[in-house]
Every structure is written in structure tokens, then in C-alpha cells.
Design an enzyme around this catalytic site. Sequence first.
Site, PDB file in Angstrom:
ATOM      1  N   ASN A  23      -9.923  -0.845  11.048  1.00 18.59           N
ATOM      2  CA  ASN A  23      -8.890  -0.370  10.088  1.00 18.59           C
ATOM      3  C   ASN A  23      -8.264   0.499  10.943  1.00 18.59           C
ATOM      4  OD1 ASN A  23      -6.999   1.099   8.216  1.00 18.59           O
ATOM      5  ND2 ASN A  23      -8.703   0.666   6.540  1.00 18.59           N
ATOM      6  N   SER A  47      -7.188  -5.399   1.172  1.00 19.50           N
ATOM      7  CA  SER A  47      -7.041  -4.443   0.606  1.00 19.50           C
ATOM      8  C   SER A  47      -8.087  -5.935  -0.405  1.00 19.50           C
ATOM      9  CB  SER A  47      -6.305  -4.566  -0.768  1.00 19.50           C
ATOM     10  OG  SER A  47      -5.217  -3.756  -0.271  1.00 19.50           O
ATOM     11  N   TYR A  83      -9.518  -0.733  -6.012  1.00 20.93           N
ATOM     12  CA  TYR A  83      -8.554   0.371  -7.080  1.00 20.93           C
ATOM     13  C   TYR A  83      -8.706   0.614  -7.949  1.00 20.93           C
ATOM     14  CZ  TYR A  83      -6.716  -0.736  -2.490  1.00 20.93           C
ATOM     15  OH  TYR A  83      -6.368  -0.765  -1.178  1.00 20.93           O
ATOM     16  N   ASP A 125     -15.334  -0.985   9.972  1.00 25.37           N
ATOM     17  CA  ASP A 125     -16.202  -1.277   8.894  1.00 25.37           C
ATOM     18  C   ASP A 125     -17.578  -2.648   9.315  1.00 25.37           C
ATOM     19  OD1 ASP A 125     -14.787   0.234   7.196  1.00 25.37           O
ATOM     20  OD2 ASP A 125     -13.408  -1.901   6.366  1.00 25.37           O
ATOM     21  N   ARG A 132     -11.278   3.666  11.513  1.00 23.79           N
ATOM     22  CA  ARG A 132     -12.373   3.107  10.652  1.00 23.79           C
ATOM     23  C   ARG A 132     -12.745   2.002  10.866  1.00 23.79           C
ATOM     24  NH1 ARG A 132     -10.975   2.725   4.987  1.00 23.79           N
ATOM     25  NH2 ARG A 132     -12.042   1.247   5.229  1.00 23.79           N
ATOM     26  N   GLU A 183       0.893  -0.794   0.033  1.00 24.37           N
ATOM     27  CA  GLU A 183       0.039  -0.116  -0.042  1.00 24.37           C
ATOM     28  C   GLU A 183       0.886   1.225  -0.282  1.00 24.37           C
ATOM     29  OE1 GLU A 183      -3.367  -0.823   2.840  1.00 24.37           O
ATOM     30  OE2 GLU A 183      -2.246  -2.206   3.533  1.00 24.37           O
ATOM     31  N   GLY A 196      -6.713   5.241   5.359  1.00 26.54           N
ATOM     32  CA  GLY A 196      -6.546   6.797   4.176  1.00 26.54           C
ATOM     33  C   GLY A 196      -6.496   7.713   4.340  1.00 26.54           C
ATOM     34  N   GLU A 217     -14.471  -4.996  10.273  1.00 28.07           N
ATOM     35  CA  GLU A 217     -12.927  -5.744  10.709  1.00 28.07           C
ATOM     36  C   GLU A 217     -12.884  -4.006  11.106  1.00 28.07           C
ATOM     37  OE1 GLU A 217     -10.055  -6.140   7.309  1.00 28.07           O
ATOM     38  OE2 GLU A 217     -11.540  -4.732   6.007  1.00 28.07           O
TER      39      GLU A 217
HETATM   40  N1  LIG Z   1     -19.341 -12.457   5.668  1.00 27.35           N
HETATM   41  C1  LIG Z   1     -19.506 -10.939   5.122  1.00 27.35           C
HETATM   42  N2  LIG Z   1     -21.048 -11.290   4.289  1.00 27.35           N
HETATM   43  C2  LIG Z   1     -21.185 -10.619   2.945  1.00 27.35           C
HETATM   44  N3  LIG Z   1     -19.557  -9.585   2.189  1.00 27.35           N
HETATM   45  C3  LIG Z   1     -18.521 -10.116   2.908  1.00 27.35           C
HETATM   46  C4  LIG Z   1     -18.311 -10.417   4.343  1.00 27.35           C
HETATM   47  N4  LIG Z   1     -17.433 -10.422   4.064  1.00 27.35           N
HETATM   48  C5  LIG Z   1     -16.361 -10.091   3.632  1.00 27.35           C
HETATM   49  N5  LIG Z   1     -17.632  -9.293   1.976  1.00 27.35           N
HETATM   50  C6  LIG Z   1     -17.128  -9.102   1.430  1.00 27.35           C
HETATM   51  O1  LIG Z   1     -15.820  -8.725   0.901  1.00 27.35           O
HETATM   52  C7  LIG Z   1     -14.941  -7.358   1.083  1.00 27.35           C
HETATM   53  C8  LIG Z   1     -13.304  -7.801   1.820  1.00 27.35           C
HETATM   54  O2  LIG Z   1     -13.906  -8.434   3.210  1.00 27.35           O
HETATM   55  P1  LIG Z   1     -12.947  -7.431   4.040  1.00 27.35           P
HETATM   56  O3  LIG Z   1     -13.098  -8.643   5.861  1.00 27.35           O
HETATM   57  O4  LIG Z   1     -13.066  -6.536   4.188  1.00 27.35           O
HETATM   58  O5  LIG Z   1     -11.633  -7.781   3.517  1.00 27.35           O
HETATM   59  P2  LIG Z   1     -10.683  -7.088   3.294  1.00 27.35           P
HETATM   60  O6  LIG Z   1      -9.485  -6.879   4.985  1.00 27.35           O
HETATM   61  O7  LIG Z   1      -9.798  -7.354   2.525  1.00 27.35           O
HETATM   62  O8  LIG Z   1     -11.028  -5.506   3.114  1.00 27.35           O
HETATM   63  C9  LIG Z   1     -16.292  -6.526   1.789  1.00 27.35           C
HETATM   64  O9  LIG Z   1     -16.145  -5.481   2.215  1.00 27.35           O
HETATM   65  C10 LIG Z   1     -16.931  -6.800   1.604  1.00 27.35           C
HETATM   66  O10 LIG Z   1     -17.605  -6.739   0.389  1.00 27.35           O
HETATM   67 MG   LIG Z   2     -12.110  -4.685   4.180  1.00 26.60          MG
END
Ligand SMILES: Nc1ncnc2c1ncn2[C@@H]1O[C@H](COP(=O)(O)OP(=O)(O)O)[C@@H](O)[C@H]1O
Ligand SMILES: [Mg+2]
Length: 303
Positions: free
Chosen positions: A267, A145, A211, A252, A250, A17, A271, A265
Site C-alpha cells: 500500500n 478494500s 470498515y 501486508d 505498508r 476512499e 491511512g 501486497e
Molecule cells: N492468498 C491468500 N491466502 C489467505 N488469505 C488471503 C489471500 N489473499 C487474500 N486473502 C484475504 O483477503 C483479504 C483481502 O485480500 P488482498 O489481496 O489484501 O486485497 P485488498 O487489496 O482488497 O486488501 C486479505 O487481507 C486476506 O484476509
Molecule cells: Mg489487503
Amino acid sequence: MQAFGKVAVLMGGFSSEREVSLDSGAAIVAALKSKGIDAHPFDPKETPLEQLKAQGFQTAFNILHGTYGEDGTIQGALELLGIPYTGSGVMASAVGMDKYRCKLIWQAVGLPVPEFAVLREYSDFDEVERRLGLPMFVKPAAEGSSVGVVKVKEAGRLKAVYEELKHFHGEIIAERFIGGGEYSCPVINGEGYPSIRIIPTTEFYDYEAKYNRNDTVYQCPSDLNEADEQQMRLLAVQGAEAVGAAGVSRVDFLKDTDGKLYLLEINTLPGMTSHSLVPKSAAETGLSFADLCVEILKTAHVG
Ligand SMILES: Nc1ncnc2c1ncn2[C@@H]1O[C@H](COP(=O)(O)OP(=O)(O)O)[C@@H](O)[C@H]1O
Ligand SMILES: [Mg+2]
């Protein structure tokens, strides 16, 4: 403003990143300077971190993302150097990088997280599939990401997906699919800020949407009603508190089709480019980018 002395904006660094960090860093240096602060870019990839002292820096504004940036390592080094730095400390940074252990902590304090399972070589994959249902999400706990994030839709596929992902560092987790919308909520100095709704045009918010496309929609203020907005901000503050995050983070979220909110999650080093989510949310409350940077700098700490 003399209180901060000579300020190093830690940017660039060693992670994938790097480019985003350089973008954020340049915006922060300009913003701090506009407020009369003696701020300079400092890239630990080009100059060893130990040079901070020799170069007369008194405070560090950390905007290094990913490995050696938001994972606790740089924070530990700054602790040893005795240079006050912005944002989360060693522990919160490390926990924030590990989705599995972060979830365990959130679950332990009673915060809502999507039901999940850790996948191991010896897991009962059929049982996990029955329990979490399909579709489900499988992902490496230590990536970001959307790297390695897989939406599993077909019965009997889980073991194969685990085999594909097991080379990633850290645990592989499976999660119940939560399908009613995606949000993010900044926490700045212990206070929840306006949530942002994220609407990808891809099937989920994958690497492409993050991205390589410019059609992902970010809505701030989001579409939550007042009660849900307040609830999300409270959950975000509690989520940040539970892992011990400081400064700006942040959280999510996912919303289920029945309206229930889940923490996805955290962060701990979001950014800060001109089009990033945290500045967008702060602006909603009347906090300018430059004022936001100063507020963050005020929280620089050591120990
Ligand atoms: N349990 C879930 N239900 C629905 N969508 C999910 C779920 N887990 C992940 N996603 C989708 O995948 C994306 C990336 O997952 P995430 O856990 O946020 O990992 P990263 O750290 O790579 O962002 C999320 O922003 C969402 O769009
Ligand atoms: Mg995420």
C-alpha cells in the site's frame, strides 16, 4: 518551520476512499500546524490541482487514497506542476495499485509471494485448481478494500468465479491459500517499523471487517518472535525497494501454518487517521504522530 513554505495537504479527492482520506488529512493538518508548519487542507475535487501554484503552495503532502490519489496520476500532475510531494513517485504508485505486476516484480527479485495464476478466458481452470489447491483466493488485481475478493472452497467453481469477477478492471488472479495469520509492516523512509498482527473475526479480512465492524483486533507489537519480526521488516523494506516506493508505505503479509512469511501486497499511501496502522506502529518506536508527519514531509520531492 519555513523550509517547507506553504504546505497543501492533498485530501478527499475522487475515489471511494474519499472519507478516509478526509479523516487522515484533517489529522495531518492539525499535526503539522502543531509543529509550526503552514499547512492547509486542499481537496482536488473542490479546487482544481493547477490552483496550487496560484494559491502560493510550495509543497504537497499527499494523503489521497485510491484512484487519482495513489495510482500515479496525481503524482504525474505534481511532477508537471513542479511541486515537491510526499511519498512514492509515478511508477511505484502505479505498480503498487496493480497486484499482478507487483507480484511479478517481487517474484523476479526472489521475494516470497503466494503461488498464483492469472486467470484468462482461455485458462485451464482445472489445472489452476490442481496446482493451487483448495481453498484458494481469487481477486481482481486492481481493486482494494477486499472488493471482489473471493475464497473459493468447492472444486469446479473457479471458472464461474472468474466469470463473476471478469468485469473488474485489470487482471483477475488466483492465489494459493496461506492460512497462518495476517500481518502488516510499515516502511518509513527505507526503514522497517514494528509489524502489526491483524486478527479479523470474520472468515478473512473482508470489507465488513475493514470498515463495518469494530471487533477486528490489531496487535502491535505483534506476536512474531524477534527473528521473524526482523525478517518481516527486512522483507517489507525489500518489497518497497523492489517497486521503488518512497516515503511511507505498508507491506501486508500472510504467514503460513509452517511459519513461512509471504508478501501479499503493498500500500503506497497508507491511512493516517489517529487509529491507522502506520501511526500505531510508529508510536511503538516512540515516534509521535506529529513527528511522523514532519518526517514524511521532509521527504517531499519532485523528479
Ligand atoms: N492468498 C491468500 N491466502 C489467505 N488469505 C488471503 C489471500 N489473499 C487474500 N486473502 C484475504 O483477503 C483479504 C483481502 O485480500 P488482498 O489481496 O489484501 O486485497 P485488498 O487489496 O482488497 O486488501 C486479505 O487481507 C486476506 O484476509
Ligand atoms: Mg489487503
